[in-house]
Design a protein around this motif. Sequence first.
Motif, PDB file in Angstrom:
ATOM      1  N   UNK A  20      -2.763   0.475  -4.151  1.00  0.00           N
ATOM      2  CA  UNK A  20      -2.071  -0.803  -3.959  1.00  0.00           C
ATOM      3  C   UNK A  20      -1.166  -1.103  -5.148  1.00  0.00           C
ATOM      4  N   UNK A  21      -0.114  -1.851  -4.860  1.00  0.00           N
ATOM      5  CA  UNK A  21       0.870  -2.226  -5.872  1.00  0.00           C
ATOM      6  C   UNK A  21       1.422  -3.602  -5.498  1.00  0.00           C
ATOM      7  N   UNK A  22       1.674  -4.467  -6.485  1.00  0.00           N
ATOM      8  CA  UNK A  22       2.282  -5.753  -6.151  1.00  0.00           C
ATOM      9  C   UNK A  22       3.757  -5.589  -5.780  1.00  0.00           C
ATOM     10  N   UNK A  23       4.184  -6.356  -4.785  1.00  0.00           N
ATOM     11  CA  UNK A  23       5.556  -6.334  -4.286  1.00  0.00           C
ATOM     12  C   UNK A  23       6.059  -7.774  -4.289  1.00  0.00           C
ATOM     13  N   UNK A  24       7.312  -7.988  -4.658  1.00  0.00           N
ATOM     14  CA  UNK A  24       7.912  -9.321  -4.617  1.00  0.00           C
ATOM     15  C   UNK A  24       9.216  -9.241  -3.827  1.00  0.00           C
ATOM     16  N   UNK A  45       6.080   3.376 -11.574  1.00  0.00           N
ATOM     17  CA  UNK A  45       4.829   2.718 -11.213  1.00  0.00           C
ATOM     18  C   UNK A  45       4.456   2.786  -9.748  1.00  0.00           C
ATOM     19  N   UNK A  46       4.973   3.735  -9.014  1.00  0.00           N
ATOM     20  CA  UNK A  46       4.613   3.895  -7.617  1.00  0.00           C
ATOM     21  C   UNK A  46       3.159   4.338  -7.518  1.00  0.00           C
ATOM     22  N   UNK A  47       2.353   3.672  -6.699  1.00  0.00           N
ATOM     23  CA  UNK A  47       0.941   4.052  -6.611  1.00  0.00           C
ATOM     24  C   UNK A  47       0.767   5.340  -5.809  1.00  0.00           C
ATOM     25  N   UNK A  48      -0.372   5.999  -5.948  1.00  0.00           N
ATOM     26  CA  UNK A  48      -0.630   7.161  -5.100  1.00  0.00           C
ATOM     27  C   UNK A  48      -0.843   6.707  -3.655  1.00  0.00           C
ATOM     28  N   UNK A  98       8.923  11.497  -3.476  1.00  0.00           N
ATOM     29  CA  UNK A  98       8.276  10.213  -3.707  1.00  0.00           C
ATOM     30  C   UNK A  98       7.709   9.620  -2.438  1.00  0.00           C
ATOM     31  N   UNK A  99       6.934   8.583  -2.613  1.00  0.00           N
ATOM     32  CA  UNK A  99       6.295   7.937  -1.477  1.00  0.00           C
ATOM     33  C   UNK A  99       6.994   6.643  -1.097  1.00  0.00           C
ATOM     34  N   UNK A 100       6.368   5.930  -0.171  1.00  0.00           N
ATOM     35  CA  UNK A 100       6.865   4.663   0.322  1.00  0.00           C
ATOM     36  C   UNK A 100       5.797   3.604   0.101  1.00  0.00           C
ATOM     37  N   UNK A 133       0.846  -1.181   0.000  1.00  0.00           N
ATOM     38  CA  UNK A 133       0.000   0.000   0.000  1.00  0.00           C
ATOM     39  C   UNK A 133       0.890   1.242   0.000  1.00  0.00           C
ATOM     40  N   UNK A 134       0.576   2.180  -0.883  1.00  0.00           N
ATOM     41  CA  UNK A 134       1.343   3.418  -0.961  1.00  0.00           C
ATOM     42  C   UNK A 134       1.092   4.295   0.247  1.00  0.00           C
TER      43      UNK A 134
END
Length: 130
Positions: free
Chosen positions: A86-90, A79-82, A54-56, A42-43
Amino acid sequence: MNAQVVLLALGTGLGLGSLPAAIRAPATAAARWARGRRVTGRGTARAATDPRRGGLVLFSDHLGRDVVLDPGPLGPICGMPPVGGSVPVVYARDRPTGARLWTSRHLLAPSFGWFLSATLAFGTGVVTAG
């Protein structure tokens, strides 16, 4: 020694030296995909006192611990989400601190940069030798 031959050798050497790094980046991404864990992050916003841009991304690892991923200053480009998105992380199962965003732009940006560097080095060597 002829200056054109030296420049051709330097351009060729730098170009060939950049190619392994360009090939390693997608290979590393494929290995993460095959052996890693994929979770949804989650951004979140940085602290007001943090001067970096930028965000985390906040996600939970396989043990339930919250881990913060800093995609760096190029996060919005890659591709960092606002905030709240949500964004996929690996990440590797034994190293959640080495996580990466699982977006094509974030995974392929290093490879593109190395291929671009190799092309410029080869081109510079060929043009100066010709």
